[in-house]
Design a protein around this motif. Structure first.
Motif, PDB file in Angstrom:
ATOM      1  N   PHE A  50     -30.967  20.414  -9.567  1.00 17.80           N
ATOM      2  CA  PHE A  50     -30.836  20.708 -10.991  1.00 17.80           C
ATOM      3  C   PHE A  50     -32.132  21.314 -11.540  1.00 17.80           C
ATOM      4  O   PHE A  50     -32.090  22.284 -12.296  1.00 17.80           O
ATOM      5  CB  PHE A  50     -30.463  19.430 -11.756  1.00 17.80           C
ATOM      6  CG  PHE A  50     -30.237  19.664 -13.212  1.00 17.80           C
ATOM      7  CD1 PHE A  50     -29.073  20.249 -13.675  1.00 17.80           C
ATOM      8  CD2 PHE A  50     -31.205  19.304 -14.139  1.00 17.80           C
ATOM      9  CE1 PHE A  50     -28.864  20.475 -15.027  1.00 17.80           C
ATOM     10  CE2 PHE A  50     -31.017  19.531 -15.492  1.00 17.80           C
ATOM     11  CZ  PHE A  50     -29.840  20.112 -15.933  1.00 17.80           C
ATOM     12  N   VAL A  51     -33.259  20.780 -11.156  1.00 17.36           N
ATOM     13  CA  VAL A  51     -34.558  21.312 -11.609  1.00 17.36           C
ATOM     14  C   VAL A  51     -34.731  22.759 -11.145  1.00 17.36           C
ATOM     15  O   VAL A  51     -35.278  23.594 -11.876  1.00 17.36           O
ATOM     16  CB  VAL A  51     -35.720  20.421 -11.108  1.00 17.36           C
ATOM     17  CG1 VAL A  51     -37.067  21.080 -11.346  1.00 17.36           C
ATOM     18  CG2 VAL A  51     -35.668  19.055 -11.787  1.00 17.36           C
ATOM     19  N   LEU A  52     -34.229  23.084  -9.956  1.00 17.25           N
ATOM     20  CA  LEU A  52     -34.341  24.450  -9.434  1.00 17.25           C
ATOM     21  C   LEU A  52     -33.634  25.479 -10.313  1.00 17.25           C
ATOM     22  O   LEU A  52     -33.950  26.668 -10.249  1.00 17.25           O
ATOM     23  CB  LEU A  52     -33.793  24.524  -8.003  1.00 17.25           C
ATOM     24  CG  LEU A  52     -34.565  23.758  -6.931  1.00 17.25           C
ATOM     25  CD1 LEU A  52     -33.828  23.838  -5.592  1.00 17.25           C
ATOM     26  CD2 LEU A  52     -35.986  24.278  -6.792  1.00 17.25           C
ATOM     27  N   LEU A  53     -32.691  25.027 -11.133  1.00 21.32           N
ATOM     28  CA  LEU A  53     -31.994  25.938 -12.058  1.00 21.32           C
ATOM     29  C   LEU A  53     -32.945  26.607 -13.044  1.00 21.32           C
ATOM     30  O   LEU A  53     -32.687  27.705 -13.519  1.00 21.32           O
ATOM     31  CB  LEU A  53     -30.939  25.181 -12.877  1.00 21.32           C
ATOM     32  CG  LEU A  53     -29.618  24.857 -12.248  1.00 21.32           C
ATOM     33  CD1 LEU A  53     -28.805  23.982 -13.179  1.00 21.32           C
ATOM     34  CD2 LEU A  53     -28.855  26.117 -11.895  1.00 21.32           C
ATOM     35  N   PHE A  54     -34.039  25.938 -13.351  1.00 21.20           N
ATOM     36  CA  PHE A  54     -34.943  26.414 -14.391  1.00 21.20           C
ATOM     37  C   PHE A  54     -35.946  27.467 -13.906  1.00 21.20           C
ATOM     38  O   PHE A  54     -36.730  27.973 -14.701  1.00 21.20           O
ATOM     39  CB  PHE A  54     -35.676  25.230 -15.029  1.00 21.20           C
ATOM     40  CG  PHE A  54     -34.733  24.304 -15.725  1.00 21.20           C
ATOM     41  CD1 PHE A  54     -34.235  24.605 -16.982  1.00 21.20           C
ATOM     42  CD2 PHE A  54     -34.295  23.151 -15.103  1.00 21.20           C
ATOM     43  CE1 PHE A  54     -33.333  23.771 -17.621  1.00 21.20           C
ATOM     44  CE2 PHE A  54     -33.399  22.295 -15.730  1.00 21.20           C
ATOM     45  CZ  PHE A  54     -32.915  22.610 -16.991  1.00 21.20           C
ATOM     46  N   PHE A  55     -35.901  27.796 -12.632  1.00 19.30           N
ATOM     47  CA  PHE A  55     -36.809  28.791 -12.063  1.00 19.30           C
ATOM     48  C   PHE A  55     -35.983  29.996 -11.596  1.00 19.30           C
ATOM     49  O   PHE A  55     -35.111  29.851 -10.734  1.00 19.30           O
ATOM     50  CB  PHE A  55     -37.604  28.198 -10.896  1.00 19.30           C
ATOM     51  CG  PHE A  55     -38.425  27.013 -11.301  1.00 19.30           C
ATOM     52  CD1 PHE A  55     -39.665  27.187 -11.907  1.00 19.30           C
ATOM     53  CD2 PHE A  55     -37.941  25.724 -11.112  1.00 19.30           C
ATOM     54  CE1 PHE A  55     -40.421  26.087 -12.295  1.00 19.30           C
ATOM     55  CE2 PHE A  55     -38.686  24.620 -11.501  1.00 19.30           C
ATOM     56  CZ  PHE A  55     -39.927  24.809 -12.095  1.00 19.30           C
TER      57      PHE A  55
ATOM     58  N   ILE B 247     -30.144  31.025  -8.086  1.00 21.33           N
ATOM     59  CA  ILE B 247     -28.907  31.240  -7.313  1.00 21.33           C
ATOM     60  C   ILE B 247     -28.762  30.145  -6.257  1.00 21.33           C
ATOM     61  O   ILE B 247     -27.662  29.617  -6.039  1.00 21.33           O
ATOM     62  CB  ILE B 247     -28.882  32.643  -6.678  1.00 21.33           C
ATOM     63  CG1 ILE B 247     -28.787  33.704  -7.785  1.00 21.33           C
ATOM     64  CG2 ILE B 247     -27.714  32.784  -5.709  1.00 21.33           C
ATOM     65  CD1 ILE B 247     -28.986  35.136  -7.301  1.00 21.33           C
ATOM     66  N   ILE B 248     -29.854  29.773  -5.630  1.00 26.00           N
ATOM     67  CA  ILE B 248     -29.819  28.689  -4.642  1.00 26.00           C
ATOM     68  C   ILE B 248     -29.382  27.393  -5.328  1.00 26.00           C
ATOM     69  O   ILE B 248     -28.541  26.647  -4.799  1.00 26.00           O
ATOM     70  CB  ILE B 248     -31.198  28.524  -3.960  1.00 26.00           C
ATOM     71  CG1 ILE B 248     -31.512  29.762  -3.129  1.00 26.00           C
ATOM     72  CG2 ILE B 248     -31.250  27.256  -3.127  1.00 26.00           C
ATOM     73  CD1 ILE B 248     -32.953  29.847  -2.662  1.00 26.00           C
ATOM     74  N   ALA B 249     -29.948  27.129  -6.496  1.00 30.23           N
ATOM     75  CA  ALA B 249     -29.595  25.918  -7.241  1.00 30.23           C
ATOM     76  C   ALA B 249     -28.117  25.893  -7.604  1.00 30.23           C
ATOM     77  O   ALA B 249     -27.449  24.865  -7.449  1.00 30.23           O
ATOM     78  CB  ALA B 249     -30.448  25.807  -8.498  1.00 30.23           C
ATOM     79  N   VAL B 250     -27.595  27.017  -8.069  1.00 28.30           N
ATOM     80  CA  VAL B 250     -26.172  27.087  -8.411  1.00 28.30           C
ATOM     81  C   VAL B 250     -25.334  26.808  -7.170  1.00 28.30           C
ATOM     82  O   VAL B 250     -24.366  26.038  -7.215  1.00 28.30           O
ATOM     83  CB  VAL B 250     -25.808  28.455  -9.040  1.00 28.30           C
ATOM     84  CG1 VAL B 250     -24.300  28.618  -9.164  1.00 28.30           C
ATOM     85  CG2 VAL B 250     -26.471  28.612 -10.399  1.00 28.30           C
ATOM     86  N   GLY B 251     -25.705  27.403  -6.044  1.00 25.13           N
ATOM     87  CA  GLY B 251     -24.973  27.170  -4.803  1.00 25.13           C
ATOM     88  C   GLY B 251     -25.013  25.707  -4.380  1.00 25.13           C
ATOM     89  O   GLY B 251     -23.988  25.125  -4.005  1.00 25.13           O
TER      90      GLY B 251
END
Length: 114
Positions: free
Chosen positions: A80-85, A90-94
């Motif tokens: 979820f935190v990866l969504l903010f970068f 795209i990796i976070a969404v996947g």
């Protein structure tokens, strides 16, 4: 739902969500780079490597969420935190959609066999 239909539909829905839905998500949200986004989201399936740590490796009745290390609630929080970068979005969404897919798979017996 009959148990026979349940055991036919569950894997069809599961693998469609793993492979086809990311294509739709990529096309809608990452239109300029949808092919790369789709392939990136498919590549996030590498998180299933943590299944190799379990015995048995595959158990159709086991819920991955909260069981395997890369499917843990702590890992999901990191995704979820990866969504903010922007570089990891795209990796976070996947990864998050992968977790959603595995979660809904755990809900089938509750939704359709009671």
């Amino acid at each position: 739902m009959s148990p026979h239909l349940f055991f036919i539909l569950k894997p069809i829905v599961h693998y469609s969500l793993h492979f086809l839905a990311p294509g739709l998500i990529a096309f809608i949200f990452f239109r300029k780079e949808w092919k790369r986004a789709w392939l990136t989201m498919i590549a996030t399936m590498i998180v299933d490597a943590d299944h190799l740590l379990a015995t048995p490796i595959f158990d159709p009745d086991r819920c991955s969420i909260g069981y395997h290390p890369l499917h843990s609630y702590y890992a999901i929080a990191v995704y979820f935190v990866l969504l903010f970068f922007p570089k990891t979005r795209i990796i976070a969404v996947g990864l998050l959609f992968h977790m959603f897919t595995d979660w809904q798979d755990c809900q089938w017996p509750i939704w359709f066999l009671h």
